[in-house]
Design a protein around this motif. Sequence first.
Motif, short mmCIF file in Angstrom:
data_model
loop_
_atom_site.label_atom_id
_atom_site.label_comp_id
_atom_site.label_asym_id
_atom_site.label_seq_id
_atom_site.Cartn_x
_atom_site.Cartn_y
_atom_site.Cartn_z
N GLY A 51 0.81 -1.22 0.00
CA GLY A 51 0.00 0.00 0.00
C GLY A 51 0.84 1.27 0.00
N HIS A 52 2.10 1.17 0.43
CA HIS A 52 2.99 2.32 0.42
C HIS A 52 3.40 2.61 -1.03
CE1 HIS A 52 6.62 4.72 1.05
NE2 HIS A 52 6.15 4.97 2.26
N ALA A 53 3.63 3.87 -1.34
CA ALA A 53 3.98 4.28 -2.70
C ALA A 53 5.24 3.59 -3.23
CB ALA A 53 4.16 5.79 -2.76
N PHE A 54 6.18 3.25 -2.35
CA PHE A 54 7.44 2.64 -2.79
C PHE A 54 7.46 1.11 -2.68
CE2 PHE A 54 9.31 6.91 -1.50
CZ PHE A 54 9.27 7.39 -2.80
N TYR A 55 6.39 0.53 -2.16
CA TYR A 55 6.32 -0.92 -2.09
C TYR A 55 6.24 -1.49 -3.51
CZ TYR A 55 4.63 -5.62 -1.10
OH TYR A 55 4.49 -6.98 -1.04
N GLU A 56 6.96 -2.58 -3.75
CA GLU A 56 6.92 -3.21 -5.07
C GLU A 56 6.37 -4.62 -4.95
OE1 GLU A 56 10.64 -3.24 -7.13
OE2 GLU A 56 10.88 -1.07 -7.02
N ARG A 57 5.32 -4.89 -5.73
CA ARG A 57 4.81 -6.27 -5.79
C ARG A 57 5.84 -7.12 -6.51
NH1 ARG A 57 1.25 -3.00 -7.47
NH2 ARG A 57 1.24 -3.71 -9.62
N SER A 58 5.80 -8.41 -6.25
CA SER A 58 6.78 -9.30 -6.89
C SER A 58 6.53 -9.36 -8.39
CB SER A 58 6.66 -10.71 -6.30
OG SER A 58 5.46 -11.32 -6.72
N HIS A 59 7.54 -9.79 -9.12
CA HIS A 59 7.41 -9.94 -10.56
C HIS A 59 6.29 -10.92 -10.89
CE1 HIS A 59 11.52 -8.34 -10.22
NE2 HIS A 59 11.26 -7.79 -11.40
N GLU A 60 6.17 -11.97 -10.10
CA GLU A 60 5.13 -12.97 -10.34
C GLU A 60 3.73 -12.37 -10.16
OE1 GLU A 60 8.93 -14.93 -9.26
OE2 GLU A 60 7.76 -13.37 -8.29
N GLU A 61 3.56 -11.56 -9.12
CA GLU A 61 2.27 -10.90 -8.89
C GLU A 61 1.93 -9.94 -10.02
OE1 GLU A 61 1.84 -10.48 -4.10
OE2 GLU A 61 3.44 -9.31 -5.06
N ARG A 62 2.92 -9.22 -10.48
CA ARG A 62 2.69 -8.27 -11.56
C ARG A 62 2.35 -8.99 -12.86
NH1 ARG A 62 7.85 -4.71 -10.49
NH2 ARG A 62 7.44 -3.90 -12.55
#
Length: 85
Positions: A51-62
């Motif tokens: 939910g934070h602006a700098f959080y990155e979802r994993s490549h798999e999730e994306r």
Amino acid sequence: PVLQDLLFNPTFSEDQLALVLKELRAGLTRGMNDTARRAGNALMQNLFPPGHAFYERSHEERLQELDSINPEMLQAFHFTNYGPQ
């Protein structure tokens, strides 16, 4: 009037969307095999909460998220964010 029509009534063709999604999948797949990208992704996941602006979802999730994108979704997003006020 032409520019206004393009901005207010964009078209998102299936063919163009398929091409862009293919390019995005290729980039994410390359990222999954790049240790520097994976390390950077893991760092952002550990430093910032979801939910934070700098959080990155994993490549798999994306990659999974790409499967849900369709022209109607893009049109709705465009209208909400760029449509007439």
